[in-house]
Design a protein around this motif. Structure first.
Motif, short mmCIF file in Angstrom:
data_model
loop_
_atom_site.label_atom_id
_atom_site.label_comp_id
_atom_site.label_asym_id
_atom_site.label_seq_id
_atom_site.Cartn_x
_atom_site.Cartn_y
_atom_site.Cartn_z
N GLN A 1 0.80 -1.23 0.00
CA GLN A 1 0.00 0.00 0.00
C GLN A 1 0.83 1.27 0.00
O GLN A 1 0.31 2.36 -0.24
CB GLN A 1 -0.96 0.01 1.19
CG GLN A 1 -0.26 -0.09 2.54
CD GLN A 1 -1.19 -0.46 3.67
OE1 GLN A 1 -1.69 0.41 4.36
NE2 GLN A 1 -1.46 -1.74 3.86
N GLN B 1 3.31 4.99 8.23
CA GLN B 1 2.56 3.89 8.85
C GLN B 1 1.78 3.17 7.75
O GLN B 1 1.49 3.73 6.71
CB GLN B 1 1.60 4.43 9.90
CG GLN B 1 2.24 5.24 11.01
CD GLN B 1 2.72 4.36 12.15
OE1 GLN B 1 2.12 3.35 12.47
NE2 GLN B 1 3.81 4.77 12.78
N TYR B 2 1.44 1.93 8.01
CA TYR B 2 0.57 1.21 7.07
C TYR B 2 -0.42 0.37 7.85
O TYR B 2 -0.21 0.07 9.03
CB TYR B 2 1.39 0.34 6.11
CG TYR B 2 1.94 -0.93 6.71
CD1 TYR B 2 1.34 -2.17 6.42
CD2 TYR B 2 3.05 -0.93 7.55
CE1 TYR B 2 1.83 -3.34 6.96
CE2 TYR B 2 3.55 -2.11 8.09
CZ TYR B 2 2.93 -3.31 7.80
OH TYR B 2 3.43 -4.47 8.33
N ASN B 3 -1.51 0.00 7.18
CA ASN B 3 -2.55 -0.80 7.82
C ASN B 3 -2.08 -2.24 7.92
O ASN B 3 -2.02 -2.97 6.92
CB ASN B 3 -3.86 -0.71 7.02
CG ASN B 3 -4.43 0.69 7.03
OD1 ASN B 3 -4.34 1.40 8.04
ND2 ASN B 3 -5.00 1.12 5.92
N PHE B 4 -1.75 -2.64 9.15
CA PHE B 4 -1.21 -3.96 9.40
C PHE B 4 -2.34 -4.99 9.52
O PHE B 4 -2.32 -6.04 8.91
CB PHE B 4 -0.37 -3.92 10.68
CG PHE B 4 0.15 -5.24 11.13
CD1 PHE B 4 0.90 -6.04 10.30
CD2 PHE B 4 -0.10 -5.68 12.42
CE1 PHE B 4 1.39 -7.26 10.72
CE2 PHE B 4 0.39 -6.90 12.87
CZ PHE B 4 1.13 -7.69 12.01
N LYS B 5 -3.34 -4.66 10.31
CA LYS B 5 -4.54 -5.47 10.44
C LYS B 5 -5.73 -4.52 10.46
O LYS B 5 -5.55 -3.31 10.35
CB LYS B 5 -4.49 -6.31 11.73
CG LYS B 5 -3.41 -7.37 11.75
CD LYS B 5 -3.42 -8.15 13.06
CE LYS B 5 -2.34 -9.22 13.06
NZ LYS B 5 -2.30 -9.96 14.35
N ALA B 6 -6.90 -5.06 10.59
CA ALA B 6 -8.10 -4.21 10.63
C ALA B 6 -7.98 -3.20 11.75
O ALA B 6 -7.80 -3.57 12.92
CB ALA B 6 -9.34 -5.08 10.82
N ASN B 7 -8.05 -1.91 11.38
CA ASN B 7 -7.99 -0.81 12.35
C ASN B 7 -6.70 -0.79 13.16
O ASN B 7 -6.66 -0.28 14.27
CB ASN B 7 -9.19 -0.86 13.31
CG ASN B 7 -10.51 -0.74 12.57
OD1 ASN B 7 -10.61 0.05 11.63
ND2 ASN B 7 -11.50 -1.49 12.99
N LYS B 8 -5.64 -1.38 12.63
CA LYS B 8 -4.37 -1.39 13.34
C LYS B 8 -3.24 -1.02 12.39
O LYS B 8 -3.13 -1.59 11.31
CB LYS B 8 -4.10 -2.76 13.96
CG LYS B 8 -2.85 -2.80 14.83
CD LYS B 8 -2.68 -4.15 15.50
CE LYS B 8 -1.44 -4.16 16.39
NZ LYS B 8 -1.24 -5.49 17.06
N GLN B 9 -2.42 -0.05 12.80
CA GLN B 9 -1.31 0.38 11.99
C GLN B 9 0.01 0.06 12.67
O GLN B 9 0.06 -0.08 13.90
CB GLN B 9 -1.39 1.89 11.72
CG GLN B 9 -2.51 2.30 10.78
CD GLN B 9 -2.35 3.73 10.31
OE1 GLN B 9 -1.93 4.60 11.06
NE2 GLN B 9 -2.69 3.97 9.06
N GLN B 10 1.06 -0.05 11.88
CA GLN B 10 2.39 -0.19 12.43
C GLN B 10 3.38 0.51 11.50
O GLN B 10 3.06 0.80 10.34
CB GLN B 10 2.77 -1.64 12.66
CG GLN B 10 3.09 -2.46 11.44
CD GLN B 10 3.63 -3.84 11.82
OE1 GLN B 10 3.65 -4.23 12.98
NE2 GLN B 10 4.08 -4.58 10.83
#
Length: 300
Positions: free
Chosen positions: A35, A87-96
């Motif tokens: 992404q 940052q990127y969307n790692f899981k649903a509603n979770k960024q890292q």
């Protein structure tokens, strides 16, 4: 990952990574999350390599001792410094952080290295602010208590790797360290917004032509590192990441009737903040301070 780790541990890590970039292999080796790839394209290796080169040069100039693992972590954090705001969307509603994806998914390195880089990136601007505060104090003035507290908090966040954060802080002033992938006006304090990795690489390359200017810049960086090291020693904070609180949670509950929950956490933090500001302070004096803090909170 194993081959790259050997490159980072070798005698010329920057030269090896620079060659990867020259061969247009940087985006394949240090792969971004899908992404984010369209956002930066394939030119982000230039500023990353420039930051790593500056870090290796600074490390040699300061001549401080680091273990092989700490040196590798420092160079990795410097290499990924331009990505620190991404940052990127790692899981649903979770960024890292994007750096975590590069380290864990692309390089296949360890979790502790991904976490270490994230912690360094999170504290580096704070350490730069501490240095700016030190630079603004006249020689005859006593450093304000808040400055000591600020530095102590940074050291406790970074724990045993706090010296790596100090080494990384001067690099924020480099054009190549300008954070990639963020909109103008949203950069963190100490950062300046950036439009494209190609622009940064061009600025970094043109600035490297003046060797006298580069030597002066390197000396400024060395002075900044030594200033922060001296402050940590002068404030008696070098080992503060290992300190135990003078008053633990159980003692606060018994002595002040602090209820368990957020207030207990706040008072525990107040204990450590007082210790950072008063390294030679006694348990009795700390209790007086924390009791006053708790009473003020109860009245507000």
């Amino acid at each position: 990952g194993t081959e790259l780790e050997a490159m980072f541990n070798g005698v010329a890590p920057t030269a090896a990574v620079r060659l990867l970039n020259h061969l247009c292999l940087f985006p394949q080796v240090f792969t971004l999350p899908t992404q984010l790839q369209d956002l930066l394209g394939e030119g982000f290796g230039g500023p990353c390599v420039e930051c790593m080169a500056a870090a290796e040069q600074l490390f040699k100039a300061v001549d401080t001792e680091l273990s092989v693992d700490s040196r590798r972590l420092f160079l990795l954090a410097a290499l990924l410094l331009p990505l620190r705001s991404m940052q990127y969307n790692f899981k649903a509603n979770k960024q890292q952080p994007a750096s975590a994806h590069v380290i864990r998914e692309s390089l296949k390195w360890r979790v502790k290295e991904a976490e270490g880089v994230a912690q360094l990136h999170g504290q580096v601007s704070q350490l730069a602010e501490v240095h700016n505060g030190l630079a603004g104090i006249a020689a005859a003035e006593a450093p304000p208590e808040q400055l000591r507290l600020h530095l102590g908090r940074c050291i406790r966040q970074l724990k045993a790797q706090w010296k790596l954060g100090v080494l990384l802080a001067p690099l924020l002033k480099l054009p190549a360290a300008t954070p990639l992938g963020i909109e103008p006006g949203t950069a963190a304090a100490g950062d300046s917004p950036q439009q494209s990795p190609q622009v940064v690489e061009a600025r970094a390359s043109s600035s490297s032509k003046d060797s006298a200017q580069q030597e002066q810049l390197l000396q400024q960086q060395v002075d900044e590192v030594r200033s922060l090291f001296a402050a940590a020693a002068g404030f008696e904070l070098e080992g503060c990441w290992q300190w135990k609180p003078l008053l633990d949670g159980k003692q606060l509950i018994n002595l002040l009737n602090v209820p368990k929950g957020p207030k207990l956490g706040q008072m525990t933090a107040a204990v450590m903040d007082w210790q950072l500001a008063h390294p030679q302070g006694s348990k009795e004096d700390c209790l007086v301070h924390v009791k006053a803090c708790y009473e003020r909170q109860a009245q507000s």
